[in-house]
Design a protein around this motif. Structure first.
Motif, PDB file in Angstrom:
ATOM      1  N   LYS A 148       0.828  -1.204   0.000  1.00 55.17           N
ATOM      2  CA  LYS A 148       0.000   0.000   0.000  1.00 55.17           C
ATOM      3  C   LYS A 148       0.866   1.259   0.000  1.00 55.17           C
ATOM      4  N   SER A 149       1.928   1.227   0.788  1.00 57.43           N
ATOM      5  CA  SER A 149       2.826   2.382   0.843  1.00 57.43           C
ATOM      6  C   SER A 149       3.491   2.626  -0.503  1.00 57.43           C
ATOM      7  N   LEU A 150       3.941   1.566  -1.157  1.00 53.06           N
ATOM      8  CA  LEU A 150       4.615   1.707  -2.446  1.00 53.06           C
ATOM      9  C   LEU A 150       3.638   2.139  -3.542  1.00 53.06           C
ATOM     10  N   LEU A 151       2.411   1.645  -3.482  1.00 48.61           N
ATOM     11  CA  LEU A 151       1.400   2.063  -4.457  1.00 48.61           C
ATOM     12  C   LEU A 151       1.095   3.548  -4.307  1.00 48.61           C
ATOM     13  N   ALA A 152       1.081   4.032  -3.064  1.00 46.29           N
ATOM     14  CA  ALA A 152       0.836   5.456  -2.829  1.00 46.29           C
ATOM     15  C   ALA A 152       1.970   6.312  -3.380  1.00 46.29           C
ATOM     16  N   LYS A 153       3.167   5.731  -3.492  1.00 47.57           N
ATOM     17  CA  LYS A 153       4.320   6.452  -4.031  1.00 47.57           C
ATOM     18  C   LYS A 153       4.457   6.274  -5.542  1.00 47.57           C
ATOM     19  N   GLU A 154       3.463   5.615  -6.151  1.00 45.57           N
ATOM     20  CA  GLU A 154       3.365   5.446  -7.601  1.00 45.57           C
ATOM     21  C   GLU A 154       4.455   4.563  -8.189  1.00 45.57           C
ATOM     22  N   GLU A 155       4.952   3.622  -7.397  1.00 45.25           N
ATOM     23  CA  GLU A 155       5.834   2.599  -7.952  1.00 45.25           C
ATOM     24  C   GLU A 155       5.017   1.706  -8.877  1.00 45.25           C
ATOM     25  N   THR A 156       5.633   1.164  -9.914  1.00 48.75           N
ATOM     26  CA  THR A 156       4.904   0.289 -10.819  1.00 48.75           C
ATOM     27  C   THR A 156       4.633  -1.044 -10.125  1.00 48.75           C
ATOM     28  N   VAL A 157       3.592  -1.736 -10.592  1.00 47.26           N
ATOM     29  CA  VAL A 157       3.236  -3.027 -10.011  1.00 47.26           C
ATOM     30  C   VAL A 157       4.388  -4.018 -10.169  1.00 47.26           C
ATOM     31  N   ALA A 158       5.054  -3.977 -11.294  1.00 40.75           N
ATOM     32  CA  ALA A 158       6.171  -4.896 -11.526  1.00 40.75           C
ATOM     33  C   ALA A 158       7.298  -4.656 -10.535  1.00 40.75           C
ATOM     34  N   VAL A 159       7.612  -3.388 -10.296  1.00 39.22           N
ATOM     35  CA  VAL A 159       8.679  -3.049  -9.352  1.00 39.22           C
ATOM     36  C   VAL A 159       8.296  -3.472  -7.934  1.00 39.22           C
ATOM     37  N   ILE A 160       7.041  -3.224  -7.560  1.00 38.59           N
ATOM     38  CA  ILE A 160       6.584  -3.596  -6.215  1.00 38.59           C
ATOM     39  C   ILE A 160       6.640  -5.106  -6.029  1.00 38.59           C
ATOM     40  N   LEU A 178      -7.005   6.269  -4.123  1.00 40.33           N
ATOM     41  CA  LEU A 178      -6.166   7.284  -3.481  1.00 40.33           C
ATOM     42  C   LEU A 178      -6.201   8.593  -4.259  1.00 40.33           C
ATOM     43  N   ALA A 179      -6.252   8.476  -5.592  1.00 40.71           N
ATOM     44  CA  ALA A 179      -6.182   9.674  -6.443  1.00 40.71           C
ATOM     45  C   ALA A 179      -7.536  10.314  -6.676  1.00 40.71           C
ATOM     46  N   ARG A 180      -8.627   9.590  -6.372  1.00 41.12           N
ATOM     47  CA  ARG A 180      -9.965  10.101  -6.688  1.00 41.12           C
ATOM     48  C   ARG A 180     -10.288  11.308  -5.827  1.00 41.12           C
ATOM     49  N   PRO A 181     -10.723  12.433  -6.424  1.00 42.80           N
ATOM     50  CA  PRO A 181     -11.092  13.610  -5.627  1.00 42.80           C
ATOM     51  C   PRO A 181     -12.328  13.337  -4.797  1.00 42.80           C
ATOM     52  N   ARG A 182     -12.374  13.908  -3.609  1.00 46.52           N
ATOM     53  CA  ARG A 182     -13.495  13.719  -2.710  1.00 46.52           C
ATOM     54  C   ARG A 182     -14.614  14.698  -3.030  1.00 46.52           C
ATOM     55  N   SER A 183     -15.861  14.231  -2.841  1.00 54.16           N
ATOM     56  CA  SER A 183     -17.014  15.086  -3.092  1.00 54.16           C
ATOM     57  C   SER A 183     -17.050  16.220  -2.083  1.00 54.16           C
ATOM     58  N   PRO A 184     -17.345  17.453  -2.547  1.00 56.04           N
ATOM     59  CA  PRO A 184     -17.425  18.576  -1.614  1.00 56.04           C
ATOM     60  C   PRO A 184     -18.684  18.526  -0.762  1.00 56.04           C
ATOM     61  N   VAL A 185     -19.668  17.700  -1.141  1.00 52.30           N
ATOM     62  CA  VAL A 185     -20.927  17.630  -0.409  1.00 52.30           C
ATOM     63  C   VAL A 185     -20.756  16.666   0.748  1.00 52.30           C
ATOM     64  N   THR A 186     -19.936  17.036   1.724  1.00 53.43           N
ATOM     65  CA  THR A 186     -19.698  16.218   2.913  1.00 53.43           C
ATOM     66  C   THR A 186     -19.675  17.119   4.122  1.00 53.43           C
ATOM     67  N   ALA A 187     -20.114  16.558   5.243  1.00 57.37           N
ATOM     68  CA  ALA A 187     -20.098  17.326   6.487  1.00 57.37           C
ATOM     69  C   ALA A 187     -18.688  17.367   7.019  1.00 57.37           C
ATOM     70  N   GLN A 188     -18.266  18.501   7.517  1.00 57.57           N
ATOM     71  CA  GLN A 188     -16.919  18.649   8.036  1.00 57.57           C
ATOM     72  C   GLN A 188     -16.979  19.172   9.462  1.00 57.57           C
ATOM     73  N   GLY A 189     -16.041  18.709  10.272  1.00 57.79           N
ATOM     74  CA  GLY A 189     -15.981  19.164  11.653  1.00 57.79           C
ATOM     75  C   GLY A 189     -14.930  18.399  12.394  1.00 57.79           C
ATOM     76  N   ARG A 190     -14.701  18.756  13.628  1.00 61.24           N
ATOM     77  CA  ARG A 190     -13.698  18.069  14.426  1.00 61.24           C
ATOM     78  C   ARG A 190     -14.263  16.763  14.943  1.00 61.24           C
ATOM     79  N   SER A 191     -13.379  15.786  15.074  1.00 63.05           N
ATOM     80  CA  SER A 191     -13.791  14.494  15.610  1.00 63.05           C
ATOM     81  C   SER A 191     -14.257  14.658  17.041  1.00 63.05           C
ATOM     82  N   HIS A 192     -15.423  14.060  17.380  1.00 63.77           N
ATOM     83  CA  HIS A 192     -15.937  14.183  18.731  1.00 63.77           C
ATOM     84  C   HIS A 192     -15.184  13.297  19.708  1.00 63.77           C
ATOM     85  N   THR A 193     -14.297  12.424  19.215  1.00 65.65           N
ATOM     86  CA  THR A 193     -13.553  11.539  20.102  1.00 65.65           C
ATOM     87  C   THR A 193     -12.204  12.114  20.491  1.00 65.65           C
ATOM     88  N   SER A 194     -11.873  13.309  20.033  1.00 65.52           N
ATOM     89  CA  SER A 194     -10.554  13.886  20.313  1.00 65.52           C
ATOM     90  C   SER A 194     -10.669  15.004  21.324  1.00 65.52           C
TER      91      SER A 194
END
Length: 298
Positions: free
Chosen positions: A227-239, A270-286
């Protein structure tokens, strides 16, 4: 997604700086499975049981017991996506009379749960959160009950295994250090030699200490590297080559079996943009003392 005895959330964390926070949920068990690349430096301390200078590694799946303070830290600040499920404590107690007493082994195991059944159930909640359908509340309640059963079984098994002994702390630390290397997975013979044990002793002792086979533990570690290497855009063959797979197809098969998606689909998510129609706020567990960060709930 709310149910009578559970709450499931698909959460997107945005950190303004490397997090240094406290998690606490009163009256509920908090299970969290990271769906993206977990911060490799992520670590935690159960401050009611450990000194505040003791922080242990957090895995992809971890548990915060009810009314337990978990201090969390990381040296990284890239965004994370997780599925979080909070289970009400009382229904669990009513079903099983009592919970296993928390010991050192329970606390360590809760920070890095390598249980495929729990992972599959949380991935089912992830799918429902992304594409809710008919009777979602009923489905969440059903999955939550299965999660509760698996957690109690896991805790009971740890208690029983303590009676039969396990690996020493230095042996477990040595194995963890070896598995942080991004390379071909070590053989059991090599790990056994480093731990001054036979392969049979290593396998038996590791299962007693961690609650899973050492082979499964190694496989999970390799997927975290992938997962870490995929996030760094290493090729599947290299990974595939770097992690010691004989071919790209074998790597892709292993990755999909473990993660539920192909390497290409994981990278696309990982690369897909997130929808702006989402609720935002601080985590209530922190708590409010640490650096600011933003949580997007989907």
């Amino acid at each position: 997604m709310k149910a009578p005895n559970a709450l499931a959330q698909l959460v997107r964390y945005h950190f303004a700086e490397p997090p240094d926070r406290k998690l606490r949920v009163d009256g509920r068990f908090r299970l969290e499975l990271c769906l993206s690349e977990r911060h490799r430096s992520a670590r935690a301390c159960f401050s009611q049981h450990w000194s505040r200078d003791r922080f242990e590694r957090i895995g992809a799946l971890f548990l915060v017991p009810p009314a337990m303070d978990m201090l969390t830290r990381s040296d990284e600040d890239h965004p994370l996506t997780s599925i979080v499920c909070e289970l009400n404590r009382e229904p669990v107690l009513e079903l099983f009379d009592t919970l296993p007493e928390l010991t050192e082994q329970h606390l360590l195991a809760s920070l890095d749960i390598r249980n495929q059944r729990l992972r599959v159930l949380l991935l089912r909640l992830t799918e429902e959160a992304r594409h809710p359908g008919f009777a979602s509340e009923m489905l969440v309640e059903s999955v939550a009950m299965q999660l509760a059963v698996e957690l109690v079984r896991l805790g009971t098994a740890i208690t029983e295994r303590q009676l039969s002994g396990g690996l020493a702390a230095w042996q477990l630390r040595l194995i963890e250090e070896r598995l942080t290397d991004v390379c071909e997975a070590p053989t059991l013979a090599a790990l056994a030699a480093q731990c001054r044990l036979s392969v049979r002793q290593l396998s038996r002792g590791f299962r007693s200490s961690r609650g899973c086979s050492i082979g499964a533990y190694i496989a999970f570690s390799q997927m975290e590297h992938a997962k870490s290497l995929l996030a760094k855009e290493e090729t599947v063959a290299v990974i595939a080559s770097r992690l010691g797979f004989s071919s790209s197809s074998n790597f892709c098969f292993a990755f999909r079996r473990a993660m539920g998606v192909t390497p290409g689909e994981f990278r696309a998510n990982l690369a897909r943009p997130r929808s702006p129609v989402t609720a935002q706020g601080r985590s209530h567990t922190s708590d409010q003392s640490g650096p600011a960060y933003e949580v997007t709930r989907e």
